[in-house]
Design an enzyme around this catalytic site. Structure first.
Site, PDB file in Angstrom:
ATOM      1  N   CYS A  21     -49.275 -56.703   8.136  1.00  0.00           N
ATOM      2  CA  CYS A  21     -49.388 -56.017   6.858  1.00  0.00           C
ATOM      3  C   CYS A  21     -49.895 -54.612   7.074  1.00  0.00           C
ATOM      4  CB  CYS A  21     -50.309 -56.771   5.926  1.00  0.00           C
ATOM      5  SG  CYS A  21     -51.993 -56.659   6.489  1.00  0.00           S
ATOM      6  N   CYS A  24     -53.026 -54.117   9.036  1.00  0.00           N
ATOM      7  CA  CYS A  24     -52.878 -54.219  10.492  1.00  0.00           C
ATOM      8  C   CYS A  24     -52.427 -52.876  11.039  1.00  0.00           C
ATOM      9  CB  CYS A  24     -51.798 -55.225  10.894  1.00  0.00           C
ATOM     10  SG  CYS A  24     -52.077 -56.887  10.336  1.00  0.00           S
ATOM     11  N   ASP A 433     -22.587 -23.706   6.963  1.00  0.00           N
ATOM     12  CA  ASP A 433     -22.020 -22.758   7.910  1.00  0.00           C
ATOM     13  C   ASP A 433     -20.493 -22.868   7.782  1.00  0.00           C
ATOM     14  OD1 ASP A 433     -21.616 -21.394  10.492  1.00  0.00           O
ATOM     15  OD2 ASP A 433     -21.113 -23.407  11.176  1.00  0.00           O
ATOM     16  N   ASP A 626     -23.297 -26.362  12.905  1.00  0.00           N
ATOM     17  CA  ASP A 626     -22.835 -26.958  14.153  1.00  0.00           C
ATOM     18  C   ASP A 626     -23.205 -26.125  15.375  1.00  0.00           C
ATOM     19  OD1 ASP A 626     -21.084 -24.830  13.420  1.00  0.00           O
ATOM     20  OD2 ASP A 626     -19.732 -25.504  14.983  1.00  0.00           O
ATOM     21  N   ASP A 630     -26.906 -21.670  14.264  1.00  0.00           N
ATOM     22  CA  ASP A 630     -27.419 -22.337  13.073  1.00  0.00           C
ATOM     23  C   ASP A 630     -28.781 -22.982  13.314  1.00  0.00           C
ATOM     24  OD1 ASP A 630     -24.999 -21.797  11.719  1.00  0.00           O
ATOM     25  OD2 ASP A 630     -24.071 -23.522  12.712  1.00  0.00           O
TER      26      ASP A 630
HETATM   27  P1  ADP Z   1     -20.214 -19.148  11.685  1.00  0.00           P
HETATM   28  O1  ADP Z   1     -21.517 -18.752  11.114  1.00  0.00           O
HETATM   29  O2  ADP Z   1     -19.114 -19.111  10.682  1.00  0.00           O
HETATM   30  O3  ADP Z   1     -20.262 -20.453  12.408  1.00  0.00           O
HETATM   31  P2  ADP Z   1     -20.806 -17.512  13.936  1.00  0.00           P
HETATM   32  O4  ADP Z   1     -22.092 -17.042  13.400  1.00  0.00           O
HETATM   33  O5  ADP Z   1     -20.835 -18.489  15.047  1.00  0.00           O
HETATM   34  O6  ADP Z   1     -19.853 -18.047  12.767  1.00  0.00           O
HETATM   35  O7  ADP Z   1     -19.986 -16.258  14.414  1.00  0.00           O
HETATM   36  C1  ADP Z   1     -19.902 -15.138  13.597  1.00  0.00           C
HETATM   37  C2  ADP Z   1     -18.911 -14.150  14.095  1.00  0.00           C
HETATM   38  O8  ADP Z   1     -19.345 -13.622  15.332  1.00  0.00           O
HETATM   39  C3  ADP Z   1     -17.577 -14.732  14.351  1.00  0.00           C
HETATM   40  O9  ADP Z   1     -16.789 -14.723  13.204  1.00  0.00           O
HETATM   41  C4  ADP Z   1     -17.023 -13.800  15.429  1.00  0.00           C
HETATM   42  O10 ADP Z   1     -16.483 -12.667  14.825  1.00  0.00           O
HETATM   43  C5  ADP Z   1     -18.248 -13.417  16.194  1.00  0.00           C
HETATM   44  N1  ADP Z   1     -18.454 -14.256  17.376  1.00  0.00           N
HETATM   45  C6  ADP Z   1     -19.472 -15.097  17.628  1.00  0.00           C
HETATM   46  N2  ADP Z   1     -19.357 -15.667  18.830  1.00  0.00           N
HETATM   47  C7  ADP Z   1     -18.210 -15.205  19.359  1.00  0.00           C
HETATM   48  C8  ADP Z   1     -17.517 -15.435  20.587  1.00  0.00           C
HETATM   49  N3  ADP Z   1     -17.983 -16.287  21.519  1.00  0.00           N
HETATM   50  N4  ADP Z   1     -16.372 -14.767  20.779  1.00  0.00           N
HETATM   51  C9  ADP Z   1     -15.908 -13.939  19.858  1.00  0.00           C
HETATM   52  N5  ADP Z   1     -16.495 -13.686  18.691  1.00  0.00           N
HETATM   53  C10 ADP Z   1     -17.637 -14.293  18.428  1.00  0.00           C
HETATM   54 MG    MG Z   2     -20.583 -22.528  13.200  1.00  0.00          MG
END
Ligand code: ADP
Ligand code: MG
Length: 743
Positions: A21, A24, A433, A626, A630
């Protein structure tokens, strides 16, 4: 996916035996919290798990177990099979004890009540025989219930009385009083036959055992569910050793082993397919019933079912590192932690048991002083002790949380802890996102507008993206691979989440990313505008600071997005899209998804700030994402939700994992959270109400109002108490039938 480690601390879940319980669990918590190096401890009696956050450099697991053992409870090894086995044995024992109690209690009660109902009992003419037969019938019941005494008095001696203490004290009082009456009869006072209350003790034990039995059944069911998951892992596997295929026990697979899986076999470890293709049923992990097709290069997970093709895979993660095991661990963790609402019950229970003992003693004394008989006063004492057993109170939260997390898991929604489940019921806005969350995160290159030779642009861009985990980077690399463009070697790779990547290719500084990140203007803004309005993400390439070209990448919206978002809106939850992508692309995707509030060009710190601002304005904010970009926002939000196919960092930062990458899981999680929270409140209400009404009755308020005292009062008290536990259990189990509206 190891979320349990915060710098310098580690979480361990210790399985114990013997918690019955809330009191405990409080006793254990007290004993463990005292230790040096322990920062948090949660003991949950409904699944016998003590979850401890501790600093391994200061204290070891052995010390933790030692403290729990010293407090009078067993600590068991961590093995779901053994655990399930033990719960079953425990349930079987309780069933046997209950059977013994019932068998002896029935004739005893009939004997005791017969004369009152005017039925002539064979022995009632001889009070001596009558009393001895009752005593003899009562003994086996007391023996069957001996656990209440050992535990109850042990706890009392330790200064932390539990509900077992209340039962032990109540029934001991009845038996002692009965022995006194028997003694009186033998001393030549046959009238004492009316003071025989052995039957009360027996009925109390029996009824409380009924409640215990119901509880043990539900424990078996939840451990069975967890073990059901473990059973998905196959026992044997076929691996290639020295060029030959041999069959070995699945737990002897090593990382890097080549495993052969035939159609209809379960996949024995997490790994990557190197040969063959097949449909794989991943429903046990994702809740998604449609098999998915998997081919060379794809990841597969232990416990999933290979349906129709022959596969060869390289094992990467085995045993406790597999996703399957993590899920099992997570479900156990979720049950091992406590929701904030559970603390209300805990706090109440800590003062409750001693308070009840005092109320019982005081009312007994008051009745005695007011001139009532010893019998009457003792009956009051027994009734109060018995009626107040706080088992219903203790069951209220853990049971609902257990059922709720299980329910969510059925839909591929994994809550890492109980408080996340509770918080999910209170969310008012959801920040999503874009890339990989609202969209599938499987983008494809659609257009290339190059200043230099197109294949060269792609060779450079792919070289830069080789080391990127970002979906856009993967799209560029797979385009290059698909078109047999040889990817150049690169060095000095730097990734800037939310911006892009930088590196050196062919001795030249190369940057791939969004306009701000590249810092040089594209030559053809018309193009960019058109592509963005089609929802395509435009990525720019610069070489040695010079604009070299753009790559348009399109990522389709998830099938589940539109209906998921509209369910959120229907529930009164506001969806907001944040993305690092450009305004135009973001708007056009948001329009399809049905989201009005869009924040584009957000860097990771902007995402974090947006969450904070919403929180300051009084919103309860969930964040769904993802990517690595983020993670800060996921941590800051009131409820971080990671897409299951997202990065490990996002998954680690989140409170909830959406295994099936389904946007509809977001409203579903909130629905389940709300239902669970509602259920907990109903349960607490039931339990509190019951005590508020019953204790005064047992303490004798009705007699003050002129009603008659009935000698069966202690039995009625026991019945009422069991009924309250049973009603709480039944109410919690009702959650099992819950269906979220959005799926
Ligand atoms: P979201 O927030 O939609 O997931 P991100 O924040 O990951 O997108 O990326 C934002 C922007 O930054 C993308 O739209 C792209 O223009 C640029 N970007 C981020 N990482 C890369 C990458 N590895 N190669 C090319 N562009 C990138
Ligand atoms: Mg993303």
């Amino acid at each position: 996916m190891d979320y349990s480690e915060v710098s310098g601390t580690e979480r361990v879940n210790l399985k114990t035996n013997g918690m019955t319980c809330v009191a405990c669990s409080l006793a254990i918590e007290k004993a463990v919290r005292k230790l040096d190096g322990v920062s948090e401890v949660n003991a949950n009696f409904s699944n016998n798990v003590v979850s401890v956050l501790y600093d391994p450099s200061r204290i070891g697991i052995d010390d933790l177990s030692g403290a729990i053992r010293k407090a009078g409870y067993d600590v068991l090894e961590d093995d779901p099979d053994a655990l399930a086995e033990r719960e079953k044995l425990n349930a079987a024992r309780i069933k046997k004890e209950l059977a013994v109690s019932i068998i002896f209690t029935i004739p005893l009660s009939v004997m005791a009540m017969g004369p009152m109902l005017g039925i002539d009992m064979p022995f009632s003419s001889s009070p001596k025989v009558y009393s001895v037969v009752q005593l003899v019938l009562c003994m086996p019941v007391l023996i069957a219930g001996k656990r209440f005494y050992t535990k109850g008095y042990h706890a009392l001696a330790a200064g932390t009385p539990t509900m077992d203490t209340l039962i032990a004290l109540g029934t001991t009082a009845a038996v002692v009083y009965g022995l006194y009456a028997t003694f009186q009869i033998f001393a030549g006072n046959p009238h004492s036959v009316h003071s025989l209350v052995y039957d009360s003790a027996a009925v109390i034990i029996t009824l409380v055992s009924v409640g215990k039995y119901a509880e043990s059944r539900s424990k078996v069911k939840t451990t069975d569910a967890v073990r059901g998951l473990m059973d998905l892992a196959p026992l044997t596997a076929n691996v290639m050793r020295d060029g030959k295929e041999i069959t070995i026990p699945a737990d002897e697979i090593c990382a890097e082993d080549i495993v052969v899986i035939r159609p209809g076999e379960r996949i024995p470890a997490d790994g990557r397919i190197i040969e063959g293709s097949s449909s794989v049923d991943e429903s046990m992990l994702t809740g998604e019933s449609m098999p998915v097709s998997r081919r060379s290069g794809d990841a597969v997970y232990g416990g999933t079912m290979n349906i129709n093709g022959g596969l060869k895979m390289v094992a990467e993660k085995i045993g406790k590192d597999t996703v399957l095991f993590q899920i099992v661990r997570m479900i156990q963790d979720a049950q091992g932690t406590k929701a904030p609402v559970a603390r209300i019950a805990d706090r109440v229970a800590a003062v409750f048991v001693p308070a009840v003992m005092i109320i019982a003693a005081v009312s007994c004394v008051i009745w005695l002083l007011s001139g009532r008989s010893v019998e009457f006063s003792v009956l009051v004492l027994i009734s109060v002790l018995v009626i107040s057993c706080p088992c219903a109170l203790g069951l209220a939260t853990p049971l609902a949380i257990t059922v709720g997390t299980g329910k969510a898991a059925e839909y591929g929604i994994l809550f890492k802890n109980a408080s996340a489940l509770e918080r999910s019921g209170k969310i008012t806005s959801v920040v999503l996102d874009k890339t990989g969350t609202i969209t599938e995160g499987k983008p494809k290159v659609t257009d290339i507008v190059s200043e230099i030779e197109e294949r060269e642009l792609m060779a450079v861009a792919a070289a830069a993206e080789m080391n990127s985990e970002h979906p856009l980077g993967r799209a560029i690399v797979s385009y290059a691979e698909g078109n047999r463009i040889s990817i150049l070697p690169s060095s000095d790779f730097i990734s800037e989440p939310g911006g892009g990547v930088r590196c050196t290719v062919n001795g030249k500084h190369t940057a791939v990313g969004n306009a701000d990140f590249i810092g040089s203007e594209p030559n053809d803004p018309e193009h960019v505008f058109k592509m963005s309005s089609e929802g395509k993400t435009v990525v720019f390439v610069s070489i040695d600071g010079e604009y070299a070209g753009l790559i348009a990448i399109s990522d389709s919206i998830r099938d589940s997005t539109v209906s998921g978002i509209s369910s959120l809106i229907k529930m009164g939850i506001k969806p907001i899209m944040v993305t690092g992508d450009a305004e135009g692309t973001a708007r056009s995707i948001a329009a399809v998804a049905g989201i009005e509030d869009v924040r584009a060009k957000a860097l990771p710190e902007d995402k974090l700030r947006i969450i904070k601002e919403l929180q300051v304005s009084g919103e309860n904010v969930a964040m769904v994402g993802d990517g690595i970009n983020d993670a800060p926002a996921l941590t800051q939000s009131d409820l971080g939700m990671a897409i299951g196919s997202g990065t490990d960092i996002a998954i680690g930062a989140a409170d909830v994992i959406l295994m099936n990458d389904d946007v509809r899981s977001i409203p579903a999680a909130m629905d389940i959270g709300k239902a669970t929270l509602g259920n907990v409140k109903q349960n607490l209400f039931l339990a509190f109400c019951y005590n508020a009404v019953c204790i005064p009755i047992a303490a004798g308020v009705p007699y003050v109002l002129g009603m008659e005292m009935i000698p069966e009062m202690p039995m009625l008290a026991a019945a009422a108490m069991s009924l309250s536990s049973i009603s709480v259990v039944a109410n919690a189990l009702r959650l099992r039938g819950f269906r979220p509206k959005s799926i």
